[in-house]
Design a protein around this motif. Structure first.
Motif, PDB file in Angstrom:
ATOM      1  N   ALA B 104       0.821  -1.217   0.000  1.00 34.56           N
ATOM      2  CA  ALA B 104       0.000   0.000   0.000  1.00 34.56           C
ATOM      3  C   ALA B 104       0.856   1.269   0.000  1.00 34.56           C
ATOM      4  N   PRO B 105       1.891   1.359   0.877  1.00 40.60           N
ATOM      5  CA  PRO B 105       2.739   2.561   0.795  1.00 40.60           C
ATOM      6  C   PRO B 105       3.370   2.723  -0.586  1.00 40.60           C
ATOM      7  N   ALA B 106       3.725   1.604  -1.229  1.00 37.11           N
ATOM      8  CA  ALA B 106       4.377   1.686  -2.541  1.00 37.11           C
ATOM      9  C   ALA B 106       3.432   2.281  -3.570  1.00 37.11           C
ATOM     10  N   VAL B 107       2.176   1.822  -3.565  1.00 35.53           N
ATOM     11  CA  VAL B 107       1.207   2.352  -4.530  1.00 35.53           C
ATOM     12  C   VAL B 107       0.999   3.844  -4.289  1.00 35.53           C
ATOM     13  N   ILE B 108       0.822   4.196  -3.008  1.00 33.97           N
ATOM     14  CA  ILE B 108       0.578   5.606  -2.698  1.00 33.97           C
ATOM     15  C   ILE B 108       1.781   6.457  -3.104  1.00 33.97           C
ATOM     16  N   ALA B 109       2.984   5.981  -2.777  1.00 33.09           N
ATOM     17  CA  ALA B 109       4.185   6.754  -3.102  1.00 33.09           C
ATOM     18  C   ALA B 109       4.318   6.935  -4.610  1.00 33.09           C
ATOM     19  N   ALA B 110       4.039   5.876  -5.370  1.00 32.17           N
ATOM     20  CA  ALA B 110       4.162   5.973  -6.827  1.00 32.17           C
ATOM     21  C   ALA B 110       3.153   6.975  -7.379  1.00 32.17           C
ATOM     22  N   LEU B 111       1.898   6.906  -6.864  1.00 30.41           N
ATOM     23  CA  LEU B 111       0.871   7.833  -7.347  1.00 30.41           C
ATOM     24  C   LEU B 111       1.246   9.276  -7.004  1.00 30.41           C
ATOM     25  N   VAL B 112       1.726   9.484  -5.779  1.00 30.02           N
ATOM     26  CA  VAL B 112       2.108  10.836  -5.367  1.00 30.02           C
ATOM     27  C   VAL B 112       3.262  11.336  -6.227  1.00 30.02           C
ATOM     28  N   ALA B 113       4.256  10.472  -6.454  1.00 28.97           N
ATOM     29  CA  ALA B 113       5.399  10.878  -7.268  1.00 28.97           C
ATOM     30  C   ALA B 113       4.937  11.286  -8.662  1.00 28.97           C
ATOM     31  N   GLY B 114       4.081  10.466  -9.269  1.00 27.83           N
ATOM     32  CA  GLY B 114       3.589  10.777 -10.610  1.00 27.83           C
ATOM     33  C   GLY B 114       2.847  12.104 -10.641  1.00 27.83           C
ATOM     34  N   ALA B 115       1.948  12.295  -9.645  1.00 28.14           N
ATOM     35  CA  ALA B 115       1.135  13.511  -9.627  1.00 28.14           C
ATOM     36  C   ALA B 115       2.000  14.740  -9.399  1.00 28.14           C
ATOM     37  N   LEU B 116       3.028  14.623  -8.537  1.00 28.13           N
ATOM     38  CA  LEU B 116       3.889  15.784  -8.268  1.00 28.13           C
ATOM     39  C   LEU B 116       4.649  16.201  -9.519  1.00 28.13           C
ATOM     40  N   VAL B 117       5.200  15.200 -10.228  1.00 23.24           N
ATOM     41  CA  VAL B 117       6.001  15.507 -11.418  1.00 23.24           C
ATOM     42  C   VAL B 117       5.162  16.279 -12.433  1.00 23.24           C
ATOM     43  N   THR B 118       3.923  15.841 -12.648  1.00 27.48           N
ATOM     44  CA  THR B 118       3.126  16.512 -13.666  1.00 27.48           C
ATOM     45  C   THR B 118       2.458  17.784 -13.136  1.00 27.48           C
ATOM     46  N   ALA B 119       2.121  17.814 -11.824  1.00 29.00           N
ATOM     47  CA  ALA B 119       1.460  19.005 -11.287  1.00 29.00           C
ATOM     48  C   ALA B 119       2.377  20.218 -11.397  1.00 29.00           C
ATOM     49  N   ALA B 120       3.686  20.010 -11.205  1.00 30.55           N
ATOM     50  CA  ALA B 120       4.628  21.116 -11.338  1.00 30.55           C
ATOM     51  C   ALA B 120       4.559  21.688 -12.752  1.00 30.55           C
ATOM     52  N   GLN B 121       4.473  20.805 -13.741  1.00 30.53           N
ATOM     53  CA  GLN B 121       4.348  21.287 -15.121  1.00 30.53           C
ATOM     54  C   GLN B 121       3.016  21.991 -15.322  1.00 30.53           C
ATOM     55  N   GLY B 122       1.954  21.422 -14.731  1.00 30.15           N
ATOM     56  CA  GLY B 122       0.632  22.026 -14.853  1.00 30.15           C
ATOM     57  C   GLY B 122       0.618  23.439 -14.280  1.00 30.15           C
ATOM     58  N   ALA B 123       1.356  23.646 -13.185  1.00 32.20           N
ATOM     59  CA  ALA B 123       1.403  24.976 -12.578  1.00 32.20           C
ATOM     60  C   ALA B 123       2.033  25.975 -13.540  1.00 32.20           C
ATOM     61  N   LEU B 124       3.134  25.571 -14.175  1.00 31.43           N
ATOM     62  CA  LEU B 124       3.783  26.476 -15.136  1.00 31.43           C
ATOM     63  C   LEU B 124       2.856  26.776 -16.307  1.00 31.43           C
ATOM     64  N   VAL B 125       2.189  25.723 -16.796  1.00 32.84           N
ATOM     65  CA  VAL B 125       1.337  25.892 -17.962  1.00 32.84           C
ATOM     66  C   VAL B 125       0.096  26.706 -17.605  1.00 32.84           C
ATOM     67  N   GLY B 126      -0.495  26.421 -16.441  1.00 30.97           N
ATOM     68  CA  GLY B 126      -1.748  27.064 -16.064  1.00 30.97           C
ATOM     69  C   GLY B 126      -1.546  28.493 -15.591  1.00 30.97           C
ATOM     70  N   ALA B 127      -0.576  28.708 -14.687  1.00 26.55           N
ATOM     71  CA  ALA B 127      -0.440  30.022 -14.074  1.00 26.55           C
ATOM     72  C   ALA B 127       0.307  30.987 -14.985  1.00 26.55           C
ATOM     73  N   LEU B 128       1.361  30.501 -15.661  1.00 21.19           N
ATOM     74  CA  LEU B 128       2.169  31.410 -16.479  1.00 21.19           C
ATOM     75  C   LEU B 128       1.819  31.314 -17.955  1.00 21.19           C
ATOM     76  N   ARG B 129       0.988  30.342 -18.333  1.00 17.87           N
ATOM     77  CA  ARG B 129       0.686  30.078 -19.743  1.00 17.87           C
ATOM     78  C   ARG B 129       1.971  29.747 -20.510  1.00 17.87           C
ATOM     79  N   ALA B 130       2.909  29.073 -19.853  1.00 19.03           N
ATOM     80  CA  ALA B 130       4.116  28.625 -20.542  1.00 19.03           C
ATOM     81  C   ALA B 130       3.724  27.595 -21.591  1.00 19.03           C
TER      82      ALA B 130
END
Lengths: 323, 325
Positions: B104-130
């Motif tokens: 269970a920790p492994a699944v959660i950690a993998a999901l969190v890692a995936g979401a963090l990697v893409t959310a950072a990009q989403g922030a740049l794209v959404g907030a700055l329109r990069a």
């Protein structure tokens, strides 16, 4: 200073100077960077992805985007090696013809069906890549003329080679044509405001088709030259030039929105990335440093170019003042 | 990039909204599946259990990534080149956490890692329109650079005792990977259809400025779309790691292109603002069936790549002329 960093017209030079200064500062007292060997290997990198960057940059200039350049780079190399073992010029001609055919078809599809270039060239990329696999049967194929391979990479005047001279010559031709002939202004007009360009008599469709034909042809030529230089070609090994080509184009001040950029800026952008890569090699750092440095620079440009950057900074500033 | 680089002119977009044209589109997609399906059924050996199991399993990896890509495409951000890299990161994180802390920790950690990697990009794209393409390419280069730095590109193996924790085999007679893929499709479709976030996503994808003008939460929604993309990519990573009992950064190397191909073949418009998980499911199904049929007809892997490219080209042209008809 800050405004010049943001202005795409100055950006290539700002980044070029910054990269060289950074490398020299890290290298102080070692004497690894400012050598003719580093200059030679920079120009070798320049010749590897310079032509692809020129083609891609040209399509970005007119507000389009040719994703297929990486695929044609690989396909051009495979075609040249497959057909050029008897006579190297035949191989070059076949690679150029393949590129020209691909580019013309893509350009005709884009203008004929009024389609977006990203979707069409994505199909072109996959098709070119697949064709390279089919032609080579998924094997690495070798080029028998080792003498030619060596001659292509033989240093000329210490820092040049035939490969880098060819790439530089293409850039020189592009710079001259762009700055002296009408087609340069037509390209900018097509990229800035297509409707206005059409109204004022620019043959927009012709420009589009010619750009995609040229972009695909010189990408295939770049692949052919690299494969000759390596004396081998494989469909998988040549595919990863798209990323450095895009990075070079936007470092070179070519705007993704179209209408902004020059071949000269593009050349400086390619040179910046080449110097960064060969400089890091000369410093003896592990390869991942190059990836991290390139990725960081790309992020920096993406953020600098972001249309809402100023607005967000303003609102952040007023929030800080209010707090 | 200017809008024309992706989109047909605006008038065509309006035409697709009329019922007549959209029902024709549905017929076109249905026709595609029928043709491909009939071709498949006429191929000897297609209906054998091993070939179907292989089909369903391999389709599921790319399928999850295609669902992830669909969020990004609908949001008006074309495609991401970093989802394969995100899946690989999630796979490596999954293996390391699984060996140390359990399933269970492994699944959660993998999901969190995936979401963090893409959310950072989403922030740049959404907030700055990069630019989303540049951001995703930069992210991909950084992901592989940092991963090489941290792992030396070594393959992470699942330890002997942790192997027993993995969920493998079949559920209701179907490969567990396929069940996960179907679950991802259903969750994705529910999110798109029944949540405010999903509705906003379509508005933002069809016109960012208009959505902004009426006060929709553009930044939050864009980050949300990238988060969902990261979560679904991470699912693909977990499935790959569980399937092969190991993980490395080479895992999903060319999956980004397969995923966007599936999205396009399914009929989600590349300019954003329309599309669905069901369409992408059809796209994944069509592409996977074509692949298996080609293999069963004795055509080598190389031909698959070529025919995939031609199919994407054909579909791009076909759907656009349908839309204008």
């Amino acid at each position: 200073m800050a405004r010049h960093l943001i202005d795409p017209a100055y950006r290539p030079f700002v980044f070029f100077v910054a990269v060289i200064l950074g490398l020299v500062l890290v290298d102080i007292g070692e004497g690894n960077i400012l050598t003719s060997a580093t200059a030679f290997s920079s120009l070798q990198y320049f010749s590897t992805f310079g032509l692809v960057a020129l083609g891609l940059g040209l399509t970005m200039l007119i507000g389009e985007f040719d994703l297929s350049v990486g695929g044609l780079f690989g396909l051009g190399g495979c075609v040249a090696v497959l057909t050029g073992n008897e006579n190297a010029w035949v191989g070059i001609a076949c690679a150029l013809a393949t590129g020209l055919g691909f580019g013309l078809i893509q350009g005709l599809i884009i203008t004929g069906f009024r389609l977006g270039s990203v979707a069409v060239t994505l199909g072109g990329l996959l098709t070119a890549n697949g064709l390279a696999y089919v032609l080579t049967l998924n094997k690495t194929i070798t080029f028998d003329d080792i003498d030619l391979a060596l001659a292509l990479n033989e240093p000329i005047a210490t820092v040049f080679s035939i490969r880098s001279i060819v790439a530089l010559a293409f850039f020189a031709i592009a710079i001259v044509i762009f700055s002296t002939m009408r087609v340069g202004r037509d390209l900018i007009a097509t990229g800035s405001d297509r409707r206005a360009a059409m109204v004022s008599g620019v043959g927009v469709d012709k420009i589009l088709i010619a750009s995609f034909a040229l972009s695909a042809s010189i990408s295939a030529l770049g692949g052919a030259l690299l494969s000759y230089g390596l004396a081998s070609a494989s469909p998988a090994g040549l595919a990863d030039v798209l990323v450095p080509a895009i990075a070079a184009a936007i470092l070179g001040g070519v705007s993704l929105a179209g209408g902004v950029g020059t071949p000269f800026g593009l050349a400086v952008g390619v040179l910046t990335l080449s110097v960064l890569r060969s400089g890091l090699n000369a410093l003896g750092v592990p390869p991942f440093v190059n990836s991290i440095a390139s990725g960081t620079i790309l992020f920096a440009v993406a953020i600098i170019d972001a249309p809402y950057l100023a607005r967000q900074l303003r609102s952040l500033g007023s929030r800080l003042r209010g707090a | 990039m200017r809008k024309e680089a992706f989109a047909a002119p605006v008038a065509d977009e309006a035409a697709t909204r009329t019922g007549r044209v959209s029902s024709r589109l549905t017929i076109a997609r249905g026709g595609l599946l029928v043709v491909v399906g009939a071709f498949a059924l006429l191929t000897p050996g297609f209906l054998s259990v091993p070939s179907l199991t292989t089909l369903l399993t391999t389709a599921s990896f790319v399928g999850c990534l295609a669902m992830a890509m669909t969020f990004i495409t609908i949001s008006g951000n074309i495609m991401s080149f970093a989802l394969g890299g995100t899946a690989a990161v999630a796979a490596v994180v999954f293996v390391h956490v699984l060996n140390a802390f359990g399933y269970a920790p492994a699944v959660i950690a993998a999901l969190v890692a995936g979401a963090l990697v893409t959310a950072a990009q989403g922030a740049l794209v959404g907030a700055l329109r990069a630019n989303p393409i540049i951001v995703s390419i930069a992210a991909n280069v950084l992901i592989y650079g940092v991963a090489e730095w941290l792992t030396n590109n070594e393959t992470a193996h699942i330890s002997e005792e942790a192997l027993g924790l993995l969920i493998k085999g079949k559920l209701f007679g179907l490969p567990v990977e396929f069940c996960a893929f179907v679950l991802v499709t259903i969750i994705g479709q529910l999110v798109l259809t029944f949540t405010v976030f999903g509705r906003n996503l379509f508005y933002i994808g069809s016109g960012f400025r208009a959505a902004e003008a009426v006060g929709l939460p553009t930044v939050r929604t864009t980050i949300g779309a990238y988060c969902w993309a990261g979560l679904f990519s991470a699912v693909a990573g977990i499935l790959l790691a569980s399937r092969f009992n190991q993980a490395n950064m080479e895992f999903a190397l060319r999956y980004d292109y397969d995923a966007i191909a599936a999205v396009l073949v399914g009929g989600t418009a590349i300019q954003g603002g329309s599309g669905s998980m069901m369409r992408t499911f059809v796209g994944v199904a069509a592409i996977s069936i074509i692949q298996v049929v080609l293999l069963l007809h004795g055509l080598r892997e190389e031909w698959r790549l070529l025919i995939m490219g031609l199919v994407v080209l054909a579909v791009v042209i076909l759907y656009s002329s349908r839309q204008r008809g």
